[in-house]
Design a protein around this motif. Structure first.
Motif, PDB file in Angstrom:
ATOM      1  N   GLU A 183    -134.904  39.667 -32.090  1.00 35.33           N
ATOM      2  CA  GLU A 183    -135.634  39.271 -33.295  1.00 35.33           C
ATOM      3  C   GLU A 183    -134.781  38.369 -34.171  1.00 35.33           C
ATOM      4  N   LEU A 184    -135.437  37.366 -34.749  1.00 36.11           N
ATOM      5  CA  LEU A 184    -134.805  36.514 -35.754  1.00 36.11           C
ATOM      6  C   LEU A 184    -135.352  36.929 -37.117  1.00 36.11           C
ATOM      7  N   ASP A 185    -134.457  37.118 -38.087  1.00 34.72           N
ATOM      8  CA  ASP A 185    -134.886  37.567 -39.409  1.00 34.72           C
ATOM      9  C   ASP A 185    -135.742  36.514 -40.108  1.00 34.72           C
ATOM     10  N   ILE A 186    -135.207  35.312 -40.254  1.00 34.60           N
ATOM     11  CA  ILE A 186    -135.929  34.223 -40.925  1.00 34.60           C
ATOM     12  C   ILE A 186    -135.648  32.926 -40.181  1.00 34.60           C
ATOM     13  N   HIS A 196    -133.107  26.129 -39.686  1.00 40.02           N
ATOM     14  CA  HIS A 196    -132.144  27.163 -40.060  1.00 40.02           C
ATOM     15  C   HIS A 196    -132.619  28.501 -39.507  1.00 40.02           C
ATOM     16  N   VAL A 197    -131.805  29.111 -38.684  1.00 43.38           N
ATOM     17  CA  VAL A 197    -132.042  30.482 -38.234  1.00 43.38           C
ATOM     18  C   VAL A 197    -131.157  31.341 -39.129  1.00 43.38           C
ATOM     19  N   ILE A 198    -131.790  32.216 -39.906  1.00 44.19           N
ATOM     20  CA  ILE A 198    -131.055  32.931 -40.947  1.00 44.19           C
ATOM     21  C   ILE A 198    -131.030  34.423 -40.646  1.00 44.19           C
ATOM     22  N   GLU A 199    -129.835  34.937 -40.512  1.00 42.89           N
ATOM     23  CA  GLU A 199    -129.605  36.370 -40.310  1.00 42.89           C
ATOM     24  C   GLU A 199    -129.381  36.989 -41.683  1.00 42.89           C
ATOM     25  N   VAL A 200    -130.150  37.993 -42.005  1.00 40.06           N
ATOM     26  CA  VAL A 200    -130.045  38.639 -43.317  1.00 40.06           C
ATOM     27  C   VAL A 200    -129.195  39.893 -43.172  1.00 40.06           C
ATOM     28  N   LYS A 201    -128.148  39.973 -43.963  1.00 39.42           N
ATOM     29  CA  LYS A 201    -127.270  41.146 -43.985  1.00 39.42           C
ATOM     30  C   LYS A 201    -127.222  41.673 -45.414  1.00 39.42           C
ATOM     31  N   PRO A 208    -120.659  41.001 -45.645  1.00 43.42           N
ATOM     32  CA  PRO A 208    -121.757  41.129 -44.679  1.00 43.42           C
ATOM     33  C   PRO A 208    -121.561  40.298 -43.421  1.00 43.42           C
ATOM     34  N   ILE A 209    -120.998  39.113 -43.548  1.00 40.72           N
ATOM     35  CA  ILE A 209    -120.815  38.265 -42.363  1.00 40.72           C
ATOM     36  C   ILE A 209    -119.902  38.930 -41.330  1.00 40.72           C
ATOM     37  N   GLU A 210    -119.020  39.803 -41.791  1.00 41.39           N
ATOM     38  CA  GLU A 210    -118.118  40.487 -40.876  1.00 41.39           C
ATOM     39  C   GLU A 210    -118.833  41.512 -40.010  1.00 41.39           C
ATOM     40  N   LYS A 259    -123.501  39.894 -31.154  1.00 42.03           N
ATOM     41  CA  LYS A 259    -124.630  39.544 -32.013  1.00 42.03           C
ATOM     42  C   LYS A 259    -124.720  38.033 -32.174  1.00 42.03           C
ATOM     43  N   CYS A 260    -123.592  37.372 -32.316  1.00 44.23           N
ATOM     44  CA  CYS A 260    -123.581  35.918 -32.443  1.00 44.23           C
ATOM     45  C   CYS A 260    -124.149  35.262 -31.188  1.00 44.23           C
TER      46      CYS A 260
END
Length: 91
Positions: free
Chosen positions: A22-25, A34-39, A51-53, A59-60
């Motif tokens: 799944e892609l968040d946004i 832009h594929v945006i991962e929400v943390k 959060p990026i850590e 996952k990347c």
């Protein structure tokens, strides 16, 4: 999503799913996809790490595969928008 819209992004998809994940946004800004991962983190917890850590190498790699899957599935739409570049972002 509200913040991204306020910054001029066009939201194409939220919680987009396919067989591998799944892609968040998925959003558009100018001609960039832009594929945006929400943390998110709870405010009352100690800030032990950013959060990026939380994005480990697996996952990347999954995000990269999901991005390619999305681009293949939506190539006609992306061409209409004139998308020339793509990025994977964390917010």
């Amino acid at each position: 999503r509200r913040f991204l819209r306020s910054q001029g992004f066009v939201i194409l998809d939220s919680n987009w799913r396919c067989p591998i994940g799944e892609l968040d946004i998925v959003a558009l800004s100018s001609r960039r996809l832009h594929v945006i991962e929400v943390k998110t983190r709870r405010i009352d917890l100690p800030r032990l790490f950013r959060p990026i850590e939380a994005l480990h190498p697996d996952k990347c790699q999954t995000l990269a595969h999901l991005t390619e899957w999305y681009r293949r599935k939506h190539h006609r739409m992306l061409k209409r928008y004139g998308v020339t570049t793509c990025s994977i972002d964390v917010i």
